[in-house]
Scaffold this motif. Structure first.
Motif, PDB file in Angstrom:
ATOM      1  N   GLY A  72     -75.086  97.225  39.274  1.00 57.41           N
ATOM      2  CA  GLY A  72     -74.777  96.706  38.093  1.00 57.41           C
ATOM      3  C   GLY A  72     -73.367  96.480  37.764  1.00 57.41           C
ATOM      4  N   GLY A  73     -72.304  97.295  38.482  1.00 54.05           N
ATOM      5  CA  GLY A  73     -71.000  97.346  38.177  1.00 54.05           C
ATOM      6  C   GLY A  73     -70.382  95.986  38.804  1.00 54.05           C
ATOM      7  N   ASN A 131     -64.474  85.314  35.920  1.00 51.25           N
ATOM      8  CA  ASN A 131     -65.567  86.273  35.367  1.00 51.25           C
ATOM      9  C   ASN A 131     -65.884  86.444  34.310  1.00 51.25           C
ATOM     10  N   ALA A 132     -67.004  87.169  33.918  1.00 48.70           N
ATOM     11  CA  ALA A 132     -67.644  87.126  32.500  1.00 48.70           C
ATOM     12  C   ALA A 132     -66.610  87.077  31.261  1.00 48.70           C
ATOM     13  N   MET A 161     -65.541  92.250  25.223  1.00 46.87           N
ATOM     14  CA  MET A 161     -65.971  91.231  24.033  1.00 46.87           C
ATOM     15  C   MET A 161     -65.853  91.947  22.870  1.00 46.87           C
ATOM     16  N   THR A 209     -75.745  90.259  23.680  1.00 46.05           N
ATOM     17  CA  THR A 209     -75.616  90.439  25.197  1.00 46.05           C
ATOM     18  C   THR A 209     -77.330  90.451  25.876  1.00 46.05           C
ATOM     19  N   ASN A 213     -75.984  96.267  29.437  1.00 44.23           N
ATOM     20  CA  ASN A 213     -75.247  96.796  30.658  1.00 44.23           C
ATOM     21  C   ASN A 213     -75.403  98.217  30.760  1.00 44.23           C
ATOM     22  N   ASP A 238     -73.745  86.532  26.121  1.00 44.48           N
ATOM     23  CA  ASP A 238     -73.116  87.371  27.430  1.00 44.48           C
ATOM     24  C   ASP A 238     -74.156  87.608  28.347  1.00 44.48           C
ATOM     25  N   SER A 261     -70.818  86.582  34.769  1.00 47.05           N
ATOM     26  CA  SER A 261     -70.101  86.950  36.139  1.00 47.05           C
ATOM     27  C   SER A 261     -70.999  86.306  37.190  1.00 47.05           C
ATOM     28  N   HIS A 263     -70.448  87.323  40.288  1.00 50.68           N
ATOM     29  CA  HIS A 263     -70.197  88.488  41.343  1.00 50.68           C
ATOM     30  C   HIS A 263     -71.027  89.890  41.370  1.00 50.68           C
ATOM     31  N   LYS A 264     -71.951  89.404  40.194  1.00 52.73           N
ATOM     32  CA  LYS A 264     -73.186  90.712  39.960  1.00 52.73           C
ATOM     33  C   LYS A 264     -74.389  90.094  40.745  1.00 52.73           C
TER      34      LYS A 264
HETATM   35  C1  PLP Z   1     -72.636  93.014  29.548  1.00 54.05           C
HETATM   36  C2  PLP Z   1     -71.495  92.581  30.368  1.00 54.05           C
HETATM   37  N1  PLP Z   1     -70.625  91.713  29.987  1.00 54.05           N
HETATM   38  C3  PLP Z   1     -69.366  91.469  30.508  1.00 54.05           C
HETATM   39  C4  PLP Z   1     -68.992  92.178  31.587  1.00 54.05           C
HETATM   40  C5  PLP Z   1     -67.579  91.779  32.091  1.00 54.05           C
HETATM   41  O1  PLP Z   1     -67.922  91.171  33.491  1.00 54.05           O
HETATM   42  P1  PLP Z   1     -66.411  90.549  34.292  1.00 54.05           P
HETATM   43  O2  PLP Z   1     -66.208  91.999  34.909  1.00 54.05           O
HETATM   44  O3  PLP Z   1     -67.181  89.737  35.332  1.00 54.05           O
HETATM   45  O4  PLP Z   1     -65.454  90.319  33.289  1.00 54.05           O
HETATM   46  C6  PLP Z   1     -69.651  93.244  32.378  1.00 54.05           C
HETATM   47  C7  PLP Z   1     -69.262  93.994  33.340  1.00 54.05           C
HETATM   48  O5  PLP Z   1     -70.050  94.657  33.686  1.00 54.05           O
HETATM   49  C8  PLP Z   1     -70.917  93.411  31.503  1.00 54.05           C
HETATM   50  O6  PLP Z   1     -71.714  94.346  31.994  1.00 54.05           O
END
Ligand code: PLP
Length: 431
Positions: A72-73, A131-132, A161, A209, A213, A238, A261, A263-264
């Motif tokens: 998840g990371g 990235n996100a 965020m 979201t 996460n 998100d 993202s 890369h997840k």
């Molecule tokens: C819900 C959520 N949003 C945004 C992010 C940020 O993602 P990034 O590291 O790709 O910017 C994460 C990262 O774990 C996340 O869990």
């Protein structure tokens, strides 16, 4: 359909997935085709077909000295993706300005099309970024909001965020309000109503979201968006944890903005992300980085990043080929199966508590677990020190647990180690 015709049909479908993927490892493609031909078309049946998933597992370069259950990371890329990035990197360094701008960047529009196909939307709504955080901050800082306008988010949103909204509040005088949920929740209406009750005449935006996460709760995005639109609001989603994991088309969520993202769960190169903006909104969002036509309706105005990693961007294409070869729904159901495999085996152990619903609509990959008498950090440490299982301890707002996240390459044998570890640790703790 009789088996041989079925085999030929599936092989044909997969061959077309790999066609045009010039660099996709041909040997691996052949293995994929053979494995996919013998597994079920039904994703729920294929979810437990270990012969099939063994082929997928071997496509990853997993460590032999620990078990990674913190996908998840950030998720690893399969070797074909890693190799593509390395190849593109070597090429770039042979003559950066030539190979990056004149050769690799030619892949940008085909990549946009591939991402759009995967997201079920128009390529004109997709921007590629890193990235996100970048994707969502583009929208958060790019919206025309006035002093006093309200934005509603939750205490369980992602820190980057939350901080972006707080920065806007400090700088522009917008009002950022957070509601809070006690997850797990297995009722859509409870979630929709909580947002609805927080809305005032000054509210302009909901920030939600898709998959929380911290504990993996899936929010009913479409219902929240429908409610918000009835009240004239826009919704930012998100989707860092949902894209490449759940099988959905972004427009079907009915949101206005979506950042993720790659890369997840898509397993794209580390440092890749994507922004989707509904076509009609693009012109009013200011780019985060300069552009000569900042009010243009062209989504490409969000890609003026200057020199960045073209190898990473172009490696996304290989990850899409790999993902498509598995199939979105098959992947979703396998990962949900893996989560359920370990979670159902530990849920009734005395002292063990799950922090995530196991109902299919409310979770997929991520599940939180705690053991009475241990802090998340203590449980995380015991799992690693004694069993070499890598997880992450979560302490955030009203959430306190260890987060476990398998991926397509996770083996059942690894989850058996996890289950045995939780049993043993729980039996040794004096509550
Ligand atoms: C819900 C959520 N949003 C945004 C992010 C940020 O993602 P990034 O590291 O790709 O910017 C994460 C990262 O774990 C996340 O869990």
């Amino acid at each position: 359909m009789e088996p041989r015709r079925n085999f030929i049909k599936k092989a044909g479908v997969l061959a077309s997935v790999f066609a045009g993927q010039g660099f996709f490892n041909q040997l691996q493609a052949a293995q994929f085709i053979a494995a996919a031909a013998i597994t079920s078309d039904d994703p729920f049946i294929a979810a437990s077909d270990e012969d099939y998933w063994q082929v997928i597992q071997q496509a990853y370069t997993v460590p032999s000295n620990f078990i990674n259950l913190n996908n998840g990371g950030v998720s690893p890329s399969p070797s074909v993706v890693q190799q593509a990035v390395e190849r593109y990197n070597q090429l770039s360094n042979q003559g950066p300005s030539y190979f990056m701008w004149r050769i690799l960047d030619q892949g940008r529009e085909p990549l946009r099309q591939k991402l759009a196909l995967l997201a079920g939307c128009s390529p004109e709504e997709i921007a590629v970024n890193r990235n996100a955080t970048e994707a969502l901050n583009t929208v958060i800082f790019g919206l025309n909001l006035q002093k006093g306008d309200e934005v509603i988010g939750t205490k369980q949103d992602y820190p980057n965020m939350i901080q972006a909204w707080r920065q806007r509040a400090l700088r522009d005088g917008i009002v950022y309000k957070q509601i809070s949920f006690d997850f797990p929740i297995e009722d859509d209406d409870t979630i929709v109503k909580a947002f609805e009750q927080a809305i005032t005449p000054k509210t302009k935006i909901l920030h939600i979201t898709h998959i929380i996460n911290w504990v993996g709760q899936i929010l009913p995005v479409k219902k929240i968006c429908q409610m918000a639109h009835r009240r004239g609001l826009e919704v930012i989603v998100d989707g860092a944890h949902s894209f490449g994991l759940l099988d959905f088309a972004i427009p079907d969520l009915e949101c206005d903005y979506f950042g993720t993202s790659l890369h997840k769960f898509l397993s794209a190169p580390i440092g890749s992300g994507m922004l989707w903006i509904k076509k009609e909104h693009i012109s009013k969002i200011w780019p985060l980085v300069c552009n000569d036509k900042p009010q243009s309706p062209d989504i490409r105005k969000f890609e003026t990043l200057g020199t960045r990693s073209f190898p990473i961007e172009q490696g996304i294409g290989e990850a899409i080929a790999f993902h498509t070869a598995i199939g979105s729904k098959r992947k979703e159901e396998r990962i949900r199966y893996l989560k359920n495999y370990w979670a159902t085996r530990v849920q009734n152990i005395p002292g063990v508590q799950l922090h995530t619903s196991l109902k299919p609509g409310y979770s997929c990959a991520i599940c939180g677990v705690s053991i009475k008498g241990l802090t998340p950090a203590q449980l995380d440490q015991q799992l690693y020190n004694t069993y070499k299982i890598h997880t992450v301890g979560i302490v955030w707002e009203n959430i306190s647990c260890v987060r476990i996240t398998p991926h397509v390459y996770t083996r059942i044998a690894d989850l058996d180690v996890l289950v045995a570890a939780i049993e043993k640790i729980a039996s040794g703790v004096k509550g």
